[in-house]
Design a protein around this motif. Structure first.
Motif, PDB file in Angstrom:
ATOM      1  N   LEU A 195     -16.173  35.034   6.257  1.00 21.30           N
ATOM      2  CA  LEU A 195     -15.952  35.218   4.823  1.00 21.30           C
ATOM      3  C   LEU A 195     -15.969  33.869   4.091  1.00 21.30           C
ATOM      4  CD1 LEU A 195     -13.012  37.811   4.945  1.00 21.30           C
ATOM      5  CD2 LEU A 195     -15.379  38.277   4.270  1.00 21.30           C
ATOM      6  N   PRO A 196     -16.374  33.874   2.819  1.00 31.41           N
ATOM      7  CA  PRO A 196     -16.327  32.629   2.034  1.00 31.41           C
ATOM      8  C   PRO A 196     -14.924  32.033   1.987  1.00 31.41           C
ATOM      9  CG  PRO A 196     -17.585  34.323   0.878  1.00 31.41           C
ATOM     10  CD  PRO A 196     -16.950  34.995   2.057  1.00 31.41           C
ATOM     11  N   GLU A 197     -13.912  32.915   1.972  1.00 34.37           N
ATOM     12  CA  GLU A 197     -12.520  32.467   1.982  1.00 34.37           C
ATOM     13  C   GLU A 197     -11.789  33.213   3.109  1.00 34.37           C
ATOM     14  OE1 GLU A 197      -9.467  31.123  -1.456  1.00 34.37           O
ATOM     15  OE2 GLU A 197     -10.086  33.229  -1.534  1.00 34.37           O
TER      16      GLU A 197
ATOM     17  N   ARG B 206     -12.009  40.974  18.663  1.00 35.84           N
ATOM     18  CA  ARG B 206     -12.958  39.855  18.601  1.00 35.84           C
ATOM     19  C   ARG B 206     -13.951  40.060  17.462  1.00 35.84           C
ATOM     20  NH1 ARG B 206     -14.597  40.558  23.235  1.00 35.84           N
ATOM     21  NH2 ARG B 206     -13.056  39.230  24.281  1.00 35.84           N
ATOM     22  N   ARG B 207     -14.496  41.264  17.348  1.00 39.79           N
ATOM     23  CA  ARG B 207     -15.491  41.529  16.303  1.00 39.79           C
ATOM     24  C   ARG B 207     -14.882  41.423  14.910  1.00 39.79           C
ATOM     25  NH1 ARG B 207     -16.774  45.661  20.018  1.00 39.79           N
ATOM     26  NH2 ARG B 207     -15.646  47.188  18.738  1.00 39.79           N
ATOM     27  N   ALA B 208     -13.689  41.961  14.730  1.00 44.24           N
ATOM     28  CA  ALA B 208     -13.047  41.900  13.414  1.00 44.24           C
ATOM     29  C   ALA B 208     -12.773  40.455  13.011  1.00 44.24           C
ATOM     30  CB  ALA B 208     -11.746  42.702  13.433  1.00 44.24           C
ATOM     31  N   THR B 209     -12.330  39.645  13.955  1.00 38.79           N
ATOM     32  CA  THR B 209     -12.034  38.249  13.637  1.00 38.79           C
ATOM     33  C   THR B 209     -13.303  37.477  13.316  1.00 38.79           C
ATOM     34  OG1 THR B 209     -10.098  38.380  15.076  1.00 38.79           O
ATOM     35  CG2 THR B 209     -10.839  36.185  14.456  1.00 38.79           C
ATOM     36  N   GLU B 210     -14.378  37.787  14.004  1.00 44.37           N
ATOM     37  CA  GLU B 210     -15.667  37.161  13.670  1.00 44.37           C
ATOM     38  C   GLU B 210     -16.020  37.429  12.211  1.00 44.37           C
ATOM     39  OE1 GLU B 210     -17.727  35.292  15.341  1.00 44.37           O
ATOM     40  OE2 GLU B 210     -17.076  35.414  17.436  1.00 44.37           O
ATOM     41  N   ARG B 211     -15.796  38.645  11.760  1.00 46.09           N
ATOM     42  CA  ARG B 211     -16.099  38.984  10.359  1.00 46.09           C
ATOM     43  C   ARG B 211     -15.168  38.237   9.400  1.00 46.09           C
ATOM     44  NH1 ARG B 211     -16.832  44.124  12.731  1.00 46.09           N
ATOM     45  NH2 ARG B 211     -14.733  44.818  12.103  1.00 46.09           N
ATOM     46  N   PHE B 212     -13.892  38.135   9.762  1.00 44.57           N
ATOM     47  CA  PHE B 212     -12.964  37.389   8.911  1.00 44.57           C
ATOM     48  C   PHE B 212     -13.404  35.930   8.772  1.00 44.57           C
ATOM     49  CE2 PHE B 212      -9.283  40.334  10.409  1.00 44.57           C
ATOM     50  CZ  PHE B 212      -9.580  41.254   9.414  1.00 44.57           C
ATOM     51  N   LEU B 213     -13.786  35.327   9.888  1.00 46.46           N
ATOM     52  CA  LEU B 213     -14.138  33.901   9.871  1.00 46.46           C
ATOM     53  C   LEU B 213     -15.433  33.634   9.113  1.00 46.46           C
ATOM     54  CD1 LEU B 213     -13.199  32.948  13.558  1.00 46.46           C
ATOM     55  CD2 LEU B 213     -11.873  32.538  11.468  1.00 46.46           C
TER      56      LEU B 213
ATOM     57  N   TYR C   1     -10.204  42.046   4.059  1.00 46.28           N
ATOM     58  CA  TYR C   1      -9.158  41.560   4.966  1.00 46.28           C
ATOM     59  C   TYR C   1      -8.599  42.676   5.865  1.00 46.28           C
ATOM     60  CZ  TYR C   1      -8.803  36.922   2.775  1.00 46.28           C
ATOM     61  OH  TYR C   1      -9.040  35.646   2.329  1.00 46.28           O
ATOM     62  N   ILE C   2      -9.284  43.792   5.921  1.00 47.16           N
ATOM     63  CA  ILE C   2      -8.917  44.875   6.846  1.00 47.16           C
ATOM     64  C   ILE C   2     -10.041  45.020   7.859  1.00 47.16           C
ATOM     65  CG2 ILE C   2      -8.304  47.304   7.117  1.00 47.16           C
ATOM     66  CD1 ILE C   2      -7.484  47.322   4.168  1.00 47.16           C
TER      67      ILE C   2
END
Length: 348
Positions: free
Chosen positions: A240-242, A231-238, A219-220
């Motif tokens: 995630l399994p959760e 944009r790239r960080a949010t793509e990785r967050f989205l 989550y960091i």
């Protein structure tokens, strides 16, 4: 009889002073690398030979050009644009001009602007450092160049700092999100090499801990205070399994990038995921929904920085200044549809 100023060359001054032509050039441009003894010999030769008109020779002796330098981290960031404007207005009111350099979050470009401004014989320098260890700035401080750090700073360097209290505002934000029922909270952090980058993620983690919430590494997101990294960080967050329930972007441009990524996935704020930002800016009220954000007192920061720098120029010893930031609650984290509210803090 000394030759007329029109016939005297820089080589004549160098010969008279017993130094190199390069040293004369550095003295003329107030470069901090010249020793006090060499500088004194060059200025004596300047006056003896009439190399400059008397008014300029006096200026060289006193280092007074009524000009300040300002190096900001990113002119495309609305926060720094507003900061630069407030600095320019405050300086003009006090009889100073301002030369602005845009570092574009690049340490090498920052140092280029610092070097250029020193060569222009500015009276003092305001800097929002892009990293924590510029040798050029450290040399300038040791050489006695009046300097003030604004927004960001270099730890351990004896320079006044004018900044806002981001920690308290981040704590207010986390308490607000916790009160809304959110538990999975992520952050898009700024560069760890900047004080604001490291401080905001640490403040976020500490505030979560107060509510018994962990901050997993997933989550960091590591950003660079620019939109693409958000944009790239949010793509990785989205992916995630959760995914997180709320993304907190540690500056406004990264928040814009996060919003782009959320919309590209066909998701809605705040129904599918919430979004909050550090550095409130005017267009946040025009997004749908308006973005909950931490507002810095940007105009006050600029004015306080100019006052501190002029105190430094005039031989006083200004203290560092920390001004309160505030949380502006809107509707991007699942709040109700009521009017905008804010959480205000007194000075620490």
């Amino acid at each position: 009889m000394a030759p007329s100023s029109g016939s005297v060359s820089i080589k004549d001054v160098a010969a008279e002073a017993g130094v190199s032509v390069a040293t004369v050039s550095r003295v003329v441009n107030s470069h901090p690398s010249v020793s006090a003894a060499s500088r004194a010999r060059v200025l004596a030769a300047v006056e003896a030979l009439g190399y400059r008109p008397n008014a300029v020779a006096r200026s060289l002796r006193t280092d007074q050009t009524r000009t300040l330098g300002l190096v900001i981290s990113d002119v495309l960031n609305p926060y720094f644009t507003e900061l630069a404007r407030s600095v320019e207005e405050a300086a003009r009111a006090l009889g100073y001009s301002v030369i602005i350099g845009n570092a574009d979050e690049r340490p090498e470009l920052q140092d280029h602007h610092v070097r250029t401004l020193l060569d222009r014989r500015i009276d003092g320098l305001l800097v929002s450092p892009t990293d924590g260890g510029s040798p050029l700035m450290l040399d300038a401080v040791r050489a006695g160049t009046p300097m003030v750090f604004v927004d960001r700073w270099i730890p351990g360097v004896d320079v006044p700092v004018v900044r806002s209290d981001g920690r308290r505002a981040v704590r207010d934000l986390v308490a607000h999100l916790h009160g809304l029922g959110h538990r999975r909270l992520a952050i898009i952090a700024g560069p760890a090499a900047t004080t604001t980058g490291s401080e905001r993620v640490e403040a976020f983690r500490d505030a979560l801990r107060e509510h018994g919430i962990a901050l997993p590494a997933a989550y960091i997101g590591q950003g660079d205070f620019q939109a693409d990294s958000g944009r790239r960080a949010t793509e990785r967050f989205l992916a995630l399994p959760e995914p997180p329930e709320v993304v907190f972007a540690a500056d406004n441009l990264m928040a814009l990038g996060a919003l782009d990524a959320i919309r590209a996935h066909g998701l809605r704020v705040p129904h599918d995921i919430g979004l909050a930002a550090f550095d409130d800016i005017p267009w946040f009220v025009h997004t749908d929904p308006p973005v909950t954000a931490i507002a810095q007192p940007t105009g006050d920061l600029g004015r306080a920085a100019v006052r501190a720098l002029i105190d430094r120029i005039e031989g006083r010893s200004p203290r560092s200044v920390t001004l309160p930031a505030r949380l502006v609650v809107r509707r991007s984290c699942g709040e109700g549809a009521g009017e905008e509210t804010s959480v205000r803090r007194s000075n620490p």
